[in-house]
Each structure stands twice: as C-alpha cells, then as structure tokens.
Design an enzyme around this catalytic site. Structure first.
Site, PDB file in Angstrom:
ATOM      1  N   LYS A 181      38.731   8.464 -23.566  1.00  0.00           N
ATOM      2  CA  LYS A 181      39.707   8.129 -22.513  1.00  0.00           C
ATOM      3  C   LYS A 181      39.965   6.626 -22.474  1.00  0.00           C
ATOM      4  CE  LYS A 181      38.407   6.670 -18.932  1.00  0.00           C
ATOM      5  NZ  LYS A 181      37.786   7.407 -17.845  1.00  0.00           N
ATOM      6  N   ARG A 183      48.178  18.083  -4.199  1.00  0.00           N
ATOM      7  CA  ARG A 183      48.294  18.879  -2.973  1.00  0.00           C
ATOM      8  C   ARG A 183      48.170  18.064  -1.682  1.00  0.00           C
ATOM      9  NH1 ARG A 183      42.638  22.355  -3.166  1.00  0.00           N
ATOM     10  NH2 ARG A 183      41.200  20.609  -3.177  1.00  0.00           N
ATOM     11  N   GLU A 229      22.276  21.823 -28.663  1.00  0.00           N
ATOM     12  CA  GLU A 229      23.641  21.535 -28.199  1.00  0.00           C
ATOM     13  C   GLU A 229      24.590  22.458 -28.964  1.00  0.00           C
ATOM     14  OE1 GLU A 229      25.568  19.558 -26.022  1.00  0.00           O
ATOM     15  OE2 GLU A 229      27.203  20.577 -27.089  1.00  0.00           O
ATOM     16  N   GLU A 242      37.679 -14.959  -7.728  1.00  0.00           N
ATOM     17  CA  GLU A 242      37.312 -15.999  -6.752  1.00  0.00           C
ATOM     18  C   GLU A 242      37.779 -15.615  -5.345  1.00  0.00           C
ATOM     19  OE1 GLU A 242      39.392 -19.902  -7.008  1.00  0.00           O
ATOM     20  OE2 GLU A 242      40.633 -18.949  -8.537  1.00  0.00           O
ATOM     21  N   TYR A 257      23.865   9.049 -31.520  1.00  0.00           N
ATOM     22  CA  TYR A 257      23.083   9.894 -30.606  1.00  0.00           C
ATOM     23  C   TYR A 257      22.079  10.738 -31.393  1.00  0.00           C
ATOM     24  CZ  TYR A 257      25.234   9.043 -26.070  1.00  0.00           C
ATOM     25  OH  TYR A 257      25.590   8.482 -24.875  1.00  0.00           O
TER      26      TYR A 257
HETATM   27  P1  NDP Z   1      38.272  15.013  -9.064  1.00  0.00           P
HETATM   28  O1  NDP Z   1      37.269  15.696  -8.216  1.00  0.00           O
HETATM   29  O2  NDP Z   1      38.280  13.544  -9.163  1.00  0.00           O
HETATM   30  O3  NDP Z   1      39.722  15.444  -8.584  1.00  0.00           O
HETATM   31  C1  NDP Z   1      40.100  16.780  -8.525  1.00  0.00           C
HETATM   32  C2  NDP Z   1      41.494  16.823  -7.964  1.00  0.00           C
HETATM   33  O4  NDP Z   1      41.990  18.138  -8.032  1.00  0.00           O
HETATM   34  C3  NDP Z   1      41.553  16.394  -6.519  1.00  0.00           C
HETATM   35  O5  NDP Z   1      42.707  15.624  -6.335  1.00  0.00           O
HETATM   36  C4  NDP Z   1      41.640  17.722  -5.771  1.00  0.00           C
HETATM   37  O6  NDP Z   1      42.318  17.611  -4.557  1.00  0.00           O
HETATM   38  C5  NDP Z   1      42.445  18.543  -6.746  1.00  0.00           C
HETATM   39  N1  NDP Z   1      42.239  19.968  -6.657  1.00  0.00           N
HETATM   40  C6  NDP Z   1      41.081  20.638  -6.768  1.00  0.00           C
HETATM   41  N2  NDP Z   1      41.296  21.973  -6.681  1.00  0.00           N
HETATM   42  C7  NDP Z   1      42.621  22.141  -6.542  1.00  0.00           C
HETATM   43  C8  NDP Z   1      43.461  23.292  -6.393  1.00  0.00           C
HETATM   44  N3  NDP Z   1      42.966  24.519  -6.410  1.00  0.00           N
HETATM   45  N4  NDP Z   1      44.779  23.087  -6.268  1.00  0.00           N
HETATM   46  C9  NDP Z   1      45.304  21.845  -6.259  1.00  0.00           C
HETATM   47  N5  NDP Z   1      44.550  20.727  -6.383  1.00  0.00           N
HETATM   48  C10 NDP Z   1      43.224  20.874  -6.519  1.00  0.00           C
HETATM   49  O7  NDP Z   1      38.146  15.730 -10.477  1.00  0.00           O
HETATM   50  P2  NDP Z   1      38.690  15.347 -11.926  1.00  0.00           P
HETATM   51  O8  NDP Z   1      38.978  16.649 -12.576  1.00  0.00           O
HETATM   52  O9  NDP Z   1      39.754  14.333 -11.845  1.00  0.00           O
HETATM   53  O10 NDP Z   1      37.422  14.688 -12.587  1.00  0.00           O
HETATM   54  C11 NDP Z   1      36.179  15.394 -12.617  1.00  0.00           C
HETATM   55  C12 NDP Z   1      35.029  14.443 -12.403  1.00  0.00           C
HETATM   56  O11 NDP Z   1      34.851  13.665 -13.569  1.00  0.00           O
HETATM   57  C13 NDP Z   1      35.266  13.444 -11.288  1.00  0.00           C
HETATM   58  O12 NDP Z   1      34.782  13.907 -10.063  1.00  0.00           O
HETATM   59  C14 NDP Z   1      34.532  12.228 -11.728  1.00  0.00           C
HETATM   60  O13 NDP Z   1      33.258  12.222 -11.147  1.00  0.00           O
HETATM   61  C15 NDP Z   1      34.442  12.371 -13.235  1.00  0.00           C
HETATM   62  N6  NDP Z   1      35.319  11.392 -13.880  1.00  0.00           N
HETATM   63  C16 NDP Z   1      35.041  10.070 -13.745  1.00  0.00           C
HETATM   64  C17 NDP Z   1      35.849   9.121 -14.323  1.00  0.00           C
HETATM   65  C18 NDP Z   1      35.531   7.677 -14.149  1.00  0.00           C
HETATM   66  O14 NDP Z   1      34.409   7.361 -13.777  1.00  0.00           O
HETATM   67  N7  NDP Z   1      36.474   6.773 -14.361  1.00  0.00           N
HETATM   68  C19 NDP Z   1      37.011   9.489 -15.094  1.00  0.00           C
HETATM   69  C20 NDP Z   1      37.237  10.905 -15.164  1.00  0.00           C
HETATM   70  C21 NDP Z   1      36.418  11.800 -14.577  1.00  0.00           C
HETATM   71  P3  NDP Z   1      41.633  17.077  -3.218  1.00  0.00           P
HETATM   72  O15 NDP Z   1      41.476  15.598  -3.387  1.00  0.00           O
HETATM   73  O16 NDP Z   1      42.637  17.425  -2.166  1.00  0.00           O
HETATM   74  O17 NDP Z   1      40.340  17.799  -3.084  1.00  0.00           O
END
Ligand code: NDP
Length: 461
Positions: A51, A201, A35, A443, A99
């Site tokens: 977080k 967006r 790592e 509930e 870990y």
């Molecule tokens: P997500 O995929 O959830 O969201 C990405 C966001 O960025 C979307 O709203 C997308 O828009 C937007 N986007 C992507 N590219 C562009 C661009 N070029 N311009 C403008 N907007 C853009 O990713 P995150 O970064 O929030 O999180 C990454 C991953 O980490 C998640 O997919 C998730 O699986 C994981 N995660 C899980 C959590 C949990 O379980 N609670 C918490 C945090 C992260 P659009 O929707 O229109 O595609």
C-alpha cells in the site's frame, strides 16, 4: 524433555506469528510454524507495505505539477501500472524471503501449508495430512476483508487483496467504506488517474478520528477531484457492458469499471478446529483472549488481528513480544494498548495519537484545544492550494497533552514521535519550553501558546 514434537507451534506466518516463532526459536525452543499463503502476512504481502509503495507511486503526479513553481520543466510523463505492480511484487518477494530467512536462521521448522487444530495440543498440517503435537500453540492467522455477503452482486466487487494485482488500472472505481483502507485507496487510485468515488454510510469519513482532521481531509480530497458520497450505501451491483452498475440508496445509479469493498476485516477463524480444541470466540468470530493473549484453553494463545483488539501490525508484534516475555522469560507482561500512534496514508496524510477532541471531552471536565491551520512552506512556490492542520488536546486540570492530531505532509512521521511524548506523559508546558526547529511544519506543535478554545463539560467555550 517435552513429550511433544514442539515446544511451540505457530499457525499463521504474519507479523505476530513470525515474531513469536522466530524469537522463541532463538531462545532455544523447538518451534514449528505453518502458513497457507505467503510468509509476511497481510502487512507485507497485501497490506501496509505494498500500500505504501502504491501511495508513493500515486504522489508523483502532484510532484510533477509542483515542480514548475520551483523552476523545473518536467517533460511529458506517463504511468505504467504493470511496471509498478511488477516492481512492487519484486520488493514483496524480497521481504518475504527475509521473513523466511529469519525463521530459518533461528532454526524454526517452516511449513508451507494450512494448519488446523485437532485438539488442545495437536495440529494437522493439511498438505500432507500429518499431525504434530506442541506444548504451546499460538494462533496468529489474521483477518480477511469483509465480503459484505448481504449485498446483491458483492461477488462482482474486489477487495484490497485484488487491488494489488489488477491486470489493468481501471478508468473508474467506486470504493465502499469510510475507514483506513477506503480512504487510502481512494487517494491512491485518484493519484494514478482513476476517476474515483467513495461511498460511506456515515456523516463523515474516518469515524474514529478527530472531527477537524476528518473534515479537513474530506475537503482536500474533494478539491483534488475525488467524489465523496456520505450518508449512503450501495443497494446492489450488477454487470453493465464491460463495467458495473451500482444502485445507491441516495445518489442514484453509478456506472463504474470496478467496485472495491473496504468495509472492515473479519477474523480468520472459520474451519480452524477451534471448536474441537475448545477455543472460545466472540460474536464477531474473533478469538477471546485474556490480558496475556491466552485463549480459553490455557496452552493456546492468540495474537494480532484474529483477536480483533487493535488491527495494526505493530500491535501484533508487541503482543508477540509480550507472549515471549510471559511464557519464555518468566516475566509476565501484558500488551499495552494505550496511546497507539496511527496514520492514515491519505493525501494529505493523517497522523494521530491519543484522544480525539470528542473522546477527550467525554473523559475530562475541561480541555484546552490548541489548533493551527496554515499553508505549508512547500506549497508557497508550488502554488498548490493545501492546508495543514495541527491540534493539541490538553487536559486543563493537569496540563497533560492527551491527544495530538496532524493533517498534512509527513503527519505519520510526526505522530510516531508525538507518541513518545504522550507516552512519557508530557504536559503542554513541556511543549512550550521545547525550542522550535525552524523552518519546519512540526515547529507549529511547540509554538501554539494560547488555546484556540476550551471545552468545559462537553461544551465549547
Ligand atoms: P475500518 O474499520 O477502518 O473501516 C471500515 C469502514 O467500513 C467504516 O467506515 C465502516 O463504517 C464501514 N462499514 C463497515 N460495515 C459496513 C456495512 N455493512 N455497510 C457500509 N459500511 C460499512 O476498516 P478497513 O477495512 O478500512 O481496514 C481494516 C483495518 O485494517 C483497520 O481497522 C485498520 O486497523 C487496519 N488498517 C490500518 C492502516 C494503517 O495503519 N494506515 C491501513 C489500512 C488498514 P463506520 O465507520 O460507520 O463503522
């Protein structure tokens, strides 16, 4: 006796990598793991765990306010960002230690170095330049925040990585994105007193979730004071005095102290020697794997975010356990990516499992939708204006519950258990004959007897 140095060499010490290395080693295999940053990976070091600690911290502000309705007088309060970061760092260091200890106890060789493939059976450890050989190799190097290189001024922005270690709490922040990270951090920063704006967006935040929850959360966030700009993107970011100036396409110019990008995460596959070993990538740079997490090179496997299947910690761990079953226990097991419960730790929280109403309407001819919106009991005396939404999506033909969606306190906790019921194939009748547990919010899930509406051939009736 294998002619290789290791039976298994794992590159990447996150959730998937550590699990596969530790379990293989505990089965008596000779295992090495490398790592380059810190053991625990994204989830433990700069993701889910810190977080959630920040989410807890950001909720006290409302707890103090709500206490008055229950007869408490809370004296003057103040918040110390540095103290929170230090306490969080201490906890993360403790978990990282666990870990490492797990790997050590299982007698895996732990390397603190970046490692790259030389060929299908050889790995170079960059710290000392030495190479080691292995019968099987697992790549579990995760992903990294999309830097949005096309945005002029992107280098002035932070990502979630930096958000965990800011020297000082900014007075204002603009967060770009409408996914998990953008929404969670918007609520965290707002709760800690930062003037927060979200720019997304699309038409509505959280594009992959049920529309009711997206709308409900959007309204709740705005009611708290978070500004949400939909249908908009940043055009450029420049320095302006001590802060930053952002030109947006549709909402003019914004001056903020910090801009955070949360635009998805890219697989960490650059300069890993994958080409040399013959490992194929898809157009997004993710490692292509078959149903057993095997790459295009038969003895090399890939797990977790680097494969861009479902970017969630428990999924990476599950994929690791399936790899162990298949390769070391003679029990071929494919990861099951169906009905994964998930939560967005927003405020209010989202907990969900199964199909959204929109996706269910595409998959089934007729649906019954059961929906309740109510004020949770806790909000009565506190006087807080908040609503919970609960929703069950039922396939009318066999009465199976195909989606369950909650917005409100502890939605994630409920979604975990709803995951069991959906996985077991429970029908709405099973929900109906389950006794309610009173007084709880949950509930409501077993007392919605009449459909709120039906969807027939995609149309609400
Ligand atoms: P997500 O995929 O959830 O969201 C990405 C966001 O960025 C979307 O709203 C997308 O828009 C937007 N986007 C992507 N590219 C562009 C661009 N070029 N311009 C403008 N907007 C853009 O990713 P995150 O970064 O929030 O999180 C990454 C991953 O980490 C998640 O997919 C998730 O699986 C994981 N995660 C899980 C959590 C949990 O379980 N609670 C918490 C945090 C992260 P659009 O929707 O229109 O595609």
């Amino acid at each position: 006796m294998s002619s290789y140095d290791y039976d298994l060499f794992v590159i990447g010490g996150g959730s998937g990598g550590v699990r596969s290395a530790r379990v293989a080693a505990s089965l008596g295999k000779k295992v090495g793991i490398a790592e380059e940053y810190r053991y625990g990976g994204t989830c433990v070091i700069r993701g889910c765990v810190p977080k959630k600690l920040f989410v807890y911290a950001s909720q006290y502000h409302e707890h103090f306010e709500d206490a008055a309705g229950y007869g408490w007088s809370v004296g003057e309060t103040s918040f110390d960002w540095k103290k929170l970061v230090a306490a969080k760092d201490k906890e993360i260091a403790r978990l990282e230690g666990l870990y490492r200890k797990g790997l050590d106890n299982a007698k895996a060789d732990i390397f603190d170095t970046r490692a790259e493939l030389v060929d299908a059976h050889t790995v170079r450890l960059l710290k000392n330049g030495k190479t080691v050989t292995a019968d099987r190799i697992v790549i579990a190097v995760g992903g990294a925040p999309n830097p949005h290189a096309a945005l002029p001024g992107h280098e002035l922005c932070i990502s979630s990585n930096e958000a965990f270690h800011l020297e000082t709490l900014p007075t204002s922040i603009l967060i770009a994105g409408g996914g998990y990270i953008a929404v969670e951090f918007a609520n965290i920063f707002h709760g800690l007193g930062v003037k927060t704006t979200l720019i997304y967006r699309g038409a509505e935040i959280l594009s992959r979730f049920d529309h009711d929850l997206r709308k409900g959360l959007h309204e709740a966030m705005e009611a708290k004071g978070i500004r949400i700009l939909c249908h908009d993107v940043m055009e450029d970011v420049t320095k302006a005095g001590e802060g930053l100036r952002v030109r947006t396409k549709n909402h003019g110019t914004l001056d903020v102290e910090t801009v955070m990008l949360a635009l998805g995460r890219d697989p960490n596959t650059k300069n890993l020697g994958l080409e040399a070993a013959g490992v194929k990538l898809d157009e997004r740079g993710a490692i292509v794997v078959d149903e057993y997490s095997r790459t295009s090179v038969p003895n090399i496997f890939a797990l977790g975010d680097v494969t861009d299947r479902v970017q969630l910690t428990p999924v990476a761990i599950h994929e690791a356990m399936c790899f162990i079953e298949t390769e070391y226990k003679n029990n071929p097991t494919k990861p099951d990516h169906q009905l994964i419960p998930t939560a967005v730790f927003s405020q209010p929280e989202i907990g969900t499992v199964g199909l959204s109403e929109e996706d269910a309407a595409k998959a089934h001819a007729e649906l019954e939708v059961y929906r309740a919106q109510f004020r949770p009991m806790k909000a009565t005396l506190s006087g807080r204006d908040e609503k919970m939404i609960m929703k069950l999506i039922v396939n009318a033909s066999d009465r199976k519950v195909v989606g369950a969606h909650i917005l409100g306190h502890d939605a994630g906790e409920m979604a975990q258990l709803l995951g069991v019921t959906l996985k077991a194939g429970c029908t709405k009748d099973d929900f109906d004959r389950t006794m309610a547990l009173h007084p709880t919010a949950a509930e409501e899930l077993v007392t919605m007897y009449t459909p709120s509406y039906r969807i027939r051939n995609g149309e609400r009736v």
